[in-house]
Design a protein around this motif. Structure first.
Motif, PDB file in Angstrom:
ATOM      1  N   HIS A  53       0.853  -1.182   0.000  1.00 53.02           N
ATOM      2  CA  HIS A  53       0.000   0.000   0.000  1.00 53.02           C
ATOM      3  C   HIS A  53       0.891   1.234   0.000  1.00 53.02           C
ATOM      4  CE1 HIS A  53       0.728  -0.123   4.385  1.00 53.02           C
ATOM      5  NE2 HIS A  53       0.380   1.155   4.424  1.00 53.02           N
ATOM      6  N   ILE A  54       0.334   2.354  -0.405  1.00 56.26           N
ATOM      7  CA  ILE A  54       1.075   3.619  -0.536  1.00 56.26           C
ATOM      8  C   ILE A  54       0.498   4.653   0.424  1.00 56.26           C
ATOM      9  CG2 ILE A  54       1.642   5.528  -2.098  1.00 56.26           C
ATOM     10  CD1 ILE A  54       1.449   3.460  -4.417  1.00 56.26           C
ATOM     11  N   VAL A  55       1.372   5.360   1.106  1.00 52.46           N
ATOM     12  CA  VAL A  55       0.963   6.445   1.998  1.00 52.46           C
ATOM     13  C   VAL A  55       1.571   7.734   1.463  1.00 52.46           C
ATOM     14  CG1 VAL A  55       0.887   7.295   4.367  1.00 52.46           C
ATOM     15  CG2 VAL A  55       0.971   4.824   3.934  1.00 52.46           C
ATOM     16  N   GLU A  56       0.764   8.554   0.854  1.00 55.03           N
ATOM     17  CA  GLU A  56       1.257   9.828   0.332  1.00 55.03           C
ATOM     18  C   GLU A  56       1.461  10.815   1.483  1.00 55.03           C
ATOM     19  OE1 GLU A  56      -1.212  11.274  -2.797  1.00 55.03           O
ATOM     20  OE2 GLU A  56      -0.758   9.581  -4.140  1.00 55.03           O
ATOM     21  N   GLU A  57       2.375  11.752   1.263  1.00 52.73           N
ATOM     22  CA  GLU A  57       2.670  12.807   2.237  1.00 52.73           C
ATOM     23  C   GLU A  57       3.100  12.233   3.587  1.00 52.73           C
ATOM     24  OE1 GLU A  57      -0.799  15.281   2.336  1.00 52.73           O
ATOM     25  OE2 GLU A  57      -0.363  16.186   0.400  1.00 52.73           O
ATOM     26  N   LEU A  59       6.167  12.233   4.465  1.00 53.89           N
ATOM     27  CA  LEU A  59       7.071  13.316   4.845  1.00 53.89           C
ATOM     28  C   LEU A  59       6.582  14.622   4.247  1.00 53.89           C
ATOM     29  CD1 LEU A  59      10.607  11.704   4.286  1.00 53.89           C
ATOM     30  CD2 LEU A  59       9.242  11.744   6.380  1.00 53.89           C
ATOM     31  N   SER A  60       6.753  15.693   4.977  1.00 50.43           N
ATOM     32  CA  SER A  60       6.412  17.020   4.465  1.00 50.43           C
ATOM     33  C   SER A  60       7.478  17.473   3.465  1.00 50.43           C
ATOM     34  CB  SER A  60       6.337  18.013   5.620  1.00 50.43           C
ATOM     35  OG  SER A  60       7.647  18.247   6.146  1.00 50.43           O
ATOM     36  N   PRO A  61       7.181  18.490   2.652  1.00 51.38           N
ATOM     37  CA  PRO A  61       8.207  19.000   1.731  1.00 51.38           C
ATOM     38  C   PRO A  61       9.487  19.439   2.454  1.00 51.38           C
ATOM     39  CG  PRO A  61       6.051  19.812   1.076  1.00 51.38           C
ATOM     40  CD  PRO A  61       5.855  19.091   2.377  1.00 51.38           C
ATOM     41  N   ALA A  62       9.340  20.049   3.625  1.00 44.60           N
ATOM     42  CA  ALA A  62      10.527  20.477   4.382  1.00 44.60           C
ATOM     43  C   ALA A  62      11.334  19.268   4.837  1.00 44.60           C
ATOM     44  CB  ALA A  62      10.115  21.328   5.575  1.00 44.60           C
ATOM     45  N   GLU A  63      10.658  18.212   5.269  1.00 44.20           N
ATOM     46  CA  GLU A  63      11.363  16.997   5.692  1.00 44.20           C
ATOM     47  C   GLU A  63      12.057  16.331   4.506  1.00 44.20           C
ATOM     48  OE1 GLU A  63       9.004  15.081   9.432  1.00 44.20           O
ATOM     49  OE2 GLU A  63       7.909  15.155   7.528  1.00 44.20           O
ATOM     50  N   ALA A 239       7.562  13.195  -4.180  1.00 41.55           N
ATOM     51  CA  ALA A 239       8.501  13.007  -3.076  1.00 41.55           C
ATOM     52  C   ALA A 239       7.759  13.111  -1.751  1.00 41.55           C
ATOM     53  CB  ALA A 239       9.600  14.064  -3.148  1.00 41.55           C
ATOM     54  N   GLY A 240       8.157  12.280  -0.795  1.00 41.65           N
ATOM     55  CA  GLY A 240       7.490  12.229   0.497  1.00 41.65           C
ATOM     56  C   GLY A 240       6.527  11.075   0.627  1.00 41.65           C
ATOM     57  N   SER A 241       6.194  10.423  -0.506  1.00 37.57           N
ATOM     58  CA  SER A 241       5.318   9.256  -0.472  1.00 37.57           C
ATOM     59  C   SER A 241       6.089   8.041   0.032  1.00 37.57           C
ATOM     60  CB  SER A 241       4.773   8.962  -1.874  1.00 37.57           C
ATOM     61  OG  SER A 241       4.081  10.067  -2.403  1.00 37.57           O
TER      62      SER A 241
END
Length: 300
Positions: A53-57, A59-63, A239-241
């Motif tokens: 399964h995929i979890v988007e976001e 990480l935040s863009p800053a992370e 990115a972050g996913s």
């Protein structure tokens, strides 16, 4: 099902001589329930059926930016030059992967203990977990080499001594994943079939396989049959996913001939109830930076 010379039962024999035949998986894909962690019932059921399964976001863009800078720092660290945990591309010599990165980078050590990551791993595996493997992967533009189809569990079972596929991998994208820059492909549902491989394991096989795997890969006939039964999905997204996928799912990636790099943080959690024994199809275990033998549960 066979018995090893040591008397240990081998439910998933591989690296065989002669013809190999697929084996139906006898272990669950999901061990925990909805009340055991952050994953809702529908997502757990989807993971059980598809093996991922995929979890988007996640990480935040800053992370994402912070971890990307950490990857740049690690790849340029003179103290890591010549370290056996640093794997380079077979042809270009550029950094391909850095293993045991949770012990090298304090920032990534914190990440594997983050509730967003750790609690999800515990829930899927239904137990406390430890880190079987961690690494950062660099797939540079133009020269990033892919990996042929394989099951991670086949290698971990044969060469590390992992008894069953009660392990889950988390791949966190630090760059955008497009269909055209070597994104990971998976066969949804294929985690239910264990595909034995033919051929004995050479001594120190990991030295070659981390650059280009040749032993422990299925035949083209096996891949054709699995693709016909399960189809192929591809992990794409910003990115972050995070992609969570079962240790036995058949997966692979193509070369990246685009200008766009594809880098990620990759962590494998294994259940503390599935700790390693002697390898099932190798003369000795791989080094601990590839197959961890410290079974201490990860805590926050």
């Amino acid at each position: 099902m066979t018995m090893m010379d040591t008397g240990v039962e081998d439910r998933y024999p591989t690296r065989v001589t002669g013809e190999a035949h697929p084996i139906d998986r006898v272990d669950p894909t999901v061990w925990g329930g909805e009340g055991d962690g952050p994953i809702d019932a529908a997502t757990l059921a989807a993971h059980d059926a598809r093996g991922y399964h995929i979890v988007e976001e996640t990480l935040s863009p800053a992370e994402v930016q912070g971890y990307w800078q950490e990857l740049v720092r690690l790849s340029g660290d003179p103290g890591l030059r010549g370290d056996e945990r640093v794997i380079t591309e077979k042809r270009s010599g550029e950094v391909r992967s850095i293993f045991e990165v949770h012990r090298i980078s304090p920032l990534i050590s914190e990440l594997v203990r983050d509730p967003r990551i750790l609690d999800r791993a515990r829930q899927i595996l239904g137990s406390e977990v430890y880190i079987h493997q961690s690494r950062v992967n660099y797939m540079p533009g133009f020269r990033g080499a892919g990996f042929y189809w394989h099951s991670d569990f086949e290698t971990w079972h044969a060469e590390d001594g992992m008894p069953g596929p009660r392990a889950v991998s988390c791949s966190i994208a630090l760059t955008d994943n497009y269909p055209f820059n070597g994104g990971l492909m998976v066969m949804p549902g294929s985690q239910r079939t264990f595909v034995p491989c033919v051929g004995a394991t050479p001594d120190d096989n990991y030295k070659a396989s981390l650059k280009e795997q040749e032993i422990g890969v299925p035949t083209e006939q096996d891949i054709t049959a699995l693709a016909a039964e399960y189809g192929i999905d591809q992990f794409t997204g910003p990115a972050g996913s995070a992609l969570w996928f079962d240790s036995n799912i058949m997966h692979g990636s193509g070369n990246n001939i685009t200008p766009y790099p594809r880098s990620n943080i990759f962590v494998v959690f294994n259940s503390v109830e599935n700790t390693l024994v002697e390898p099932y199809a190798a003369a000795k275990p791989r080094p601990s930076f590839i197959g961890g033998r410290d079974f201490t549960p990860v805590t926050r």
